[in-house]
Design an enzyme around this catalytic site. Structure first.
Site, short mmCIF file in Angstrom:
data_model
loop_
_atom_site.label_atom_id
_atom_site.label_comp_id
_atom_site.label_asym_id
_atom_site.label_seq_id
_atom_site.Cartn_x
_atom_site.Cartn_y
_atom_site.Cartn_z
CG ASN A 156 -2.05 1.00 1.10
OD1 ASN A 156 -2.83 0.95 0.15
ND2 ASN A 156 -2.15 1.92 2.04
CD GLU A 174 -22.38 9.91 2.31
OE1 GLU A 174 -21.20 9.63 2.04
OE2 GLU A 174 -23.08 9.24 3.09
CD GLN A 220 -24.10 -2.94 1.14
OE1 GLN A 220 -24.96 -3.74 1.40
NE2 GLN A 220 -24.40 -1.74 0.76
C1 LIG Z 1 -16.71 10.57 0.10
C2 LIG Z 1 -17.13 9.16 -0.21
C3 LIG Z 1 -18.20 8.60 0.48
C4 LIG Z 1 -18.58 7.28 0.22
N1 LIG Z 1 -19.61 6.74 0.96
C5 LIG Z 1 -19.92 5.43 0.79
C6 LIG Z 1 -20.89 4.81 1.64
O1 LIG Z 1 -21.49 5.45 2.48
N2 LIG Z 1 -21.14 3.48 1.47
C7 LIG Z 1 -20.46 2.71 0.55
O2 LIG Z 1 -20.69 1.48 0.48
N3 LIG Z 1 -19.53 3.27 -0.28
C8 LIG Z 1 -19.25 4.60 -0.18
N4 LIG Z 1 -18.29 5.18 -1.00
C9 LIG Z 1 -17.60 4.35 -2.01
C10 LIG Z 1 -16.48 3.53 -1.35
O3 LIG Z 1 -15.69 4.35 -0.56
C11 LIG Z 1 -15.63 2.80 -2.40
O4 LIG Z 1 -16.48 2.00 -3.16
C12 LIG Z 1 -14.57 1.95 -1.69
O5 LIG Z 1 -13.64 2.77 -1.03
C13 LIG Z 1 -13.84 1.02 -2.66
O6 LIG Z 1 -12.93 0.24 -1.95
P1 LIG Z 1 -11.59 -0.25 -2.63
O7 LIG Z 1 -10.97 -1.22 -1.68
O8 LIG Z 1 -11.83 -0.69 -4.02
O9 LIG Z 1 -10.69 1.05 -2.78
P2 LIG Z 1 -10.16 2.22 -1.74
O10 LIG Z 1 -10.96 2.11 -0.51
O11 LIG Z 1 -10.20 3.41 -2.55
O12 LIG Z 1 -8.69 1.75 -1.49
C14 LIG Z 1 -7.68 1.71 -2.45
C15 LIG Z 1 -6.33 1.60 -1.73
O13 LIG Z 1 -5.31 1.41 -2.69
C16 LIG Z 1 -4.23 2.28 -2.40
N5 LIG Z 1 -3.54 2.57 -3.65
C17 LIG Z 1 -4.06 3.21 -4.73
N6 LIG Z 1 -3.15 3.27 -5.71
C18 LIG Z 1 -2.05 2.65 -5.24
C19 LIG Z 1 -0.77 2.38 -5.81
N7 LIG Z 1 -0.46 2.76 -7.05
N8 LIG Z 1 0.13 1.73 -5.06
C20 LIG Z 1 -0.16 1.34 -3.79
N9 LIG Z 1 -1.35 1.56 -3.22
C21 LIG Z 1 -2.29 2.20 -3.93
C22 LIG Z 1 -4.87 3.51 -1.77
O14 LIG Z 1 -3.95 4.25 -1.01
C23 LIG Z 1 -5.97 2.85 -0.92
O15 LIG Z 1 -5.47 2.46 0.34
C24 LIG Z 1 -17.90 6.51 -0.77
C25 LIG Z 1 -16.85 7.10 -1.50
C26 LIG Z 1 -16.45 8.41 -1.22
C27 LIG Z 1 -15.30 9.01 -1.98
#
Ligand SMILES: Cc1cc2nc3c(=O)[nH]c(=O)nc-3n(C[C@H](O)[C@H](O)[C@H](O)COP(=O)(O)OP(=O)(O)OC[C@H]3O[C@@H](n4cnc5c(N)ncnc54)[C@H](O)[C@@H]3O)c2cc1C
Length: 406
Positions: free
Chosen positions: A37, A170, A318
């Site tokens: 990460n 939000e 989720q």
């Molecule tokens: C403001 C906001 C409110 C939201 N509210 C909701 C909600 O209420 N309910 C809901 O279900 N969803 C909500 N969402 C959507 C939800 O946050 C995303 O769907 C979720 O975060 C996706 O999870 P993920 O694990 O795919 O990615 P992320 O949670 O985005 O994690 C990606 C990770 O990869 C790391 N990363 C990225 N690029 C690199 C790289 N090149 N090298 C190393 N590490 C890297 C990042 O640092 C991060 O730690 C919201 C989104 C936002 C922006």
């Protein structure tokens, strides 16, 4: 095969939950697990709008990865992935390279800017702790600067949010609560500040129940949020935003545009040569990438279809968490020599959007609509449940939103 190398890239909801589940289901000698990460911490993306508005400190939102993983079972590498090379089974990092037998891609989302002129250069996005902290400080700086200039610049106090989807709504909800505090702190009359939400679709919160949308708009308008619905953003410059509504062009003087109107998967997955559809990988039933039996995709990089609506599921935390649990179970099977993987079907337990403080809207248990404090309390229950699942009662007590009614 010797102990297989499992590499997980990204420690968002999808990546960290895969790691935490694997450390429970596999023994030290079963596999070599590496989690990569960018930062030393995991953050709850779903709270970033609060950090950006300044209603919640970002330290509440982030959790050190070493506090979540068992370092005797998982090797954590703090580094940035620069390339994924699925044909060579390798991942390039800024400071090295990793080989894998199984890869889990959880690199999350990027803003989709749809080619709007000046948007990438001049608008903010709510996408990480760093970007949220920047927005908070930028807004505060403008408030602080306002009374220090002879010509009072209205662009300092016009806060524009592009998009009235989940994230945009939000965020304006948090701004509506934060702005009166900022006005008091910097001696600025509340009526000098505008919070403007610009949305191209014919309604705010497209896809939400119309009764909930009406409630949300009434609640936000009562707290001073202005909506420009059916308004297409055409251009963003350093000090204005131009939009078109009813075939008329209008301008808003502003140096704060926060773009919350669209996301796509991390562009590294397109560069890697995976099959993609609008920046996301249309995964197979078991969440593996097309043509790659050794690559699982979790979270916002994955595209899965809802067979009832014949549309893709919107990317959510989720679903990312459920994908992670499913992938950890699949990897455990593969490591133990069982190649029969189950299909993934998301179980949508509800959707709740916060409107700030103790207000929210949502639908839970299939079709039960919630408004106001009950929806807000439900949102906190959902967040607390995640913390409990991720790090047990200790994490819940440290980071949870324990007062459900505040
Ligand atoms: C403001 C906001 C409110 C939201 N509210 C909701 C909600 O209420 N309910 C809901 O279900 N969803 C909500 N969402 C959507 C939800 O946050 C995303 O769907 C979720 O975060 C996706 O999870 P993920 O694990 O795919 O990615 P992320 O949670 O985005 O994690 C990606 C990770 O990869 C790391 N990363 C990225 N690029 C690199 C790289 N090149 N090298 C190393 N590490 C890297 C990042 O640092 C991060 O730690 C919201 C989104 C936002 C922006």
């Amino acid at each position: 095969m010797n102990n297989p190398n499992i590499v997980i890239i990204g420690a968002g909801y999808g990546g960290i939950m895969t790691a935490v589940k694997l450390q429970k289901s596999l023994n030290v000698n079963d596999a070599n697990i590496t989690l990569v990460n960018k930062h030393s911490y995991h953050y709850q993306t779903t709270w970033l709008h609060e950090n950006a508005a300044g209603t919640l400190h970002h330290d509440r939102t982030r959790i050190q990865i070493n506090d979540l993983i068992d370092t005797s079972k998982i090797n954590f590498v703090q580094d940035t992935v620069t390339k994924v090379r699925p044909d060579e089974k390798k991942v390039t990092l800024e400071n090295g390279e990793l080989s894998y037998d199984y890869l889990v891609v959880g690199l999350g989302f990027e803003a989709a800017t749809f080619g709007i002129s000046g948007l990438k250069e001049n608008a903010f996005t709510i996408s990480s702790i760093n970007s949220a902290r920047l927005i908070r400080q930028h807004i505060e700086y403008n408030f602080a600067k306002y009374n220090n200039e002879a010509d009072k610049k209205e662009e300092r106090l016009n806060l524009v949010v592009g998009g009235a989807g989940f994230t945009g709504i939000e965020f304006v909800g948090e701004l509506a609560n934060r702005v009166p505090e900022l006005c008091k702190e910097y001696d600025i009359p509340r009526e000098n500040v505008r919070i403007i939400n610009v949305e191209a679709a014919p309604t705010a919160l497209p896809g939400f129940d119309p009764e909930l949308v009406e409630y949300a708009m009434n609640s936000l308008e009562a707290r001073g949020v202005e909506f420009k619905i059916g308004a297409m953003i055409k251009e963003v410059t350093e000090d204005k935003l131009i939009f078109e509504k009813d075939e008329k062009r209008e301008e808003i003087a502003t140096n704060t545009v926060v773009w919350a109107a669209g996301v796509q998967g991390n562009s590294l997955i397109v560069d890697a040569g995976f099959e993609t559809n609008r920046g996301r990988i249309p995964v197979r039933d078991d969440l593996r990438a097309p043509n790659y039996d050794d690559v699982f995709i979790v979270g916002d990089c994955a595209l899965i279809m809802n067979e009832e609506t014949e549309r893709p599921y919107p990317p959510t935390a989720q679903i990312a968490i459920q994908m992670a649990e499913h992938t950890a179970a699949s990897l455990t099977k593969l490591v133990q020599g069982d190649n029969h993987l189950e299909s993934f079907t998301p179980k949508i337990q509800g959707t709740v959007a916060s409107l700030g403080h103790s207000d929210a809207i949502g639908v839970v248990f299939d079709d039960k609509k919630l408004f106001g404090w009950s929806a807000s309390a439900m949102k906190k229950v959902i967040d607390n449940r995640y913390l409990l699942k991720l790090g047990g009662i200790g994490l819940l007590l440290k980071k949870g939103k324990l007062n459900l009614f505040k």
